[in-house]
Write a protein that holds these residues in place. Structure first.
Motif, PDB file in Angstrom:
ATOM      1  N   VAL A 275      36.330   4.426  46.377  1.00  0.00           N
ATOM      2  CA  VAL A 275      36.107   2.973  46.309  1.00  0.00           C
ATOM      3  C   VAL A 275      36.068   2.398  47.721  1.00  0.00           C
ATOM      4  CG1 VAL A 275      37.119   0.770  45.575  1.00  0.00           C
ATOM      5  CG2 VAL A 275      37.050   2.708  43.986  1.00  0.00           C
ATOM      6  N   GLY A 276      36.960   2.836  48.575  1.00  0.00           N
ATOM      7  CA  GLY A 276      36.983   2.364  49.958  1.00  0.00           C
ATOM      8  C   GLY A 276      35.698   2.680  50.705  1.00  0.00           C
ATOM      9  N   GLU A 277      35.151   3.868  50.488  1.00  0.00           N
ATOM     10  CA  GLU A 277      33.882   4.245  51.138  1.00  0.00           C
ATOM     11  C   GLU A 277      32.745   3.350  50.645  1.00  0.00           C
ATOM     12  OE1 GLU A 277      33.099   6.548  53.460  1.00  0.00           O
ATOM     13  OE2 GLU A 277      35.154   7.223  53.722  1.00  0.00           O
TER      14      GLU A 277
ATOM     15  N   GLU B 109      36.664 -11.317  46.380  1.00  0.00           N
ATOM     16  CA  GLU B 109      37.049 -10.686  45.117  1.00  0.00           C
ATOM     17  C   GLU B 109      36.348  -9.348  44.884  1.00  0.00           C
ATOM     18  OE1 GLU B 109      37.046 -13.449  41.779  1.00  0.00           O
ATOM     19  OE2 GLU B 109      37.095 -15.117  43.189  1.00  0.00           O
ATOM     20  N   MET B 110      36.130  -8.572  45.958  1.00  0.00           N
ATOM     21  CA  MET B 110      35.454  -7.285  45.819  1.00  0.00           C
ATOM     22  C   MET B 110      36.412  -6.250  45.240  1.00  0.00           C
ATOM     23  SD  MET B 110      33.196  -5.122  48.598  1.00  0.00           S
ATOM     24  CE  MET B 110      32.130  -6.512  48.955  1.00  0.00           C
ATOM     25  N   VAL B 111      35.998  -5.663  44.138  1.00  0.00           N
ATOM     26  CA  VAL B 111      36.771  -4.599  43.495  1.00  0.00           C
ATOM     27  C   VAL B 111      35.826  -3.469  43.113  1.00  0.00           C
ATOM     28  CG1 VAL B 111      38.605  -6.099  42.617  1.00  0.00           C
ATOM     29  CG2 VAL B 111      36.610  -5.657  41.203  1.00  0.00           C
ATOM     30  N   GLY B 112      36.383  -2.276  43.009  1.00  0.00           N
ATOM     31  CA  GLY B 112      35.578  -1.118  42.651  1.00  0.00           C
ATOM     32  C   GLY B 112      36.263  -0.254  41.613  1.00  0.00           C
TER      33      GLY B 112
ATOM     34  N   HIS C 154      31.296   1.781  41.045  1.00  0.00           N
ATOM     35  CA  HIS C 154      30.730   0.471  40.675  1.00  0.00           C
ATOM     36  C   HIS C 154      31.553  -0.603  41.373  1.00  0.00           C
ATOM     37  CE1 HIS C 154      30.160  -2.860  37.495  1.00  0.00           C
ATOM     38  NE2 HIS C 154      29.148  -2.874  38.329  1.00  0.00           N
ATOM     39  N   LEU C 155      30.879  -1.436  42.178  1.00  0.00           N
ATOM     40  CA  LEU C 155      31.536  -2.560  42.851  1.00  0.00           C
ATOM     41  C   LEU C 155      31.094  -3.869  42.220  1.00  0.00           C
ATOM     42  CD1 LEU C 155      31.075  -1.687  46.643  1.00  0.00           C
ATOM     43  CD2 LEU C 155      33.036  -1.177  45.169  1.00  0.00           C
TER      44      LEU C 155
END
Length: 127
Positions: free
Chosen positions: A8-10, A74-77, A86-87
């Motif tokens: 998710v971080g990448e 509000e970015m989440v993955g 999926h982001l």
């Protein structure tokens, strides 16, 4: 292979790089972040292909160093499968808000993360 949090971080790092004017202005840098099978459905409703996006990106909003910048929030993955993230998030640029969704997948011998799909939906002005 990294952990799900690393994946998710990448993807988030790639997403943020694509908002950077220096990347948007450089076809070579943008090419490193877009999957060759990339498709986007933009906030306008237009469908963009990989080549169309690479050609248009330097002229799009957010590409000028001294112009408006994307402000993500509000970015989440979520890891959908190994190597597929999926982001979802919102952006504001020049007073316009949009809800965004991207699929990132890891490809190639080096395991590079590239955006495979992106969709933006305008948020109507509150009134």
């Amino acid at each position: 292979m990294g952990s799900m949090g690393d994946e998710v971080g990448e993807a988030i790092a790639g997403e943020l790089r694509l908002m950077d004017p220096s990347v948007r202005m450089s076809r070579a840098l943008a090419r490193q972040l877009l999957d060759p099978h990339f498709v986007e459905v933009g906030a306008s409703g237009r469908r963009w292909t990989y080549e169309e996006m690479l050609a248009a990106l330097p002229e799009m909003t957010g590409a000028a160093e001294d112009g408006p910048r994307y402000e993500p929030s509000e970015m989440v993955g979520v890891v959908l499968a190994p190597g597929l993230v999926h982001l979802t998030y919102e952006t504001t640029i020049d007073g316009n808000r949009a809800r965004r969704s991207s699929l990132w997948r890891r490809r190639g011998a080096e395991g590079e993360w590239r955006m495979y799909y992106h969709q933006a939906t305008p948020v109507p002005a509150e009134g």
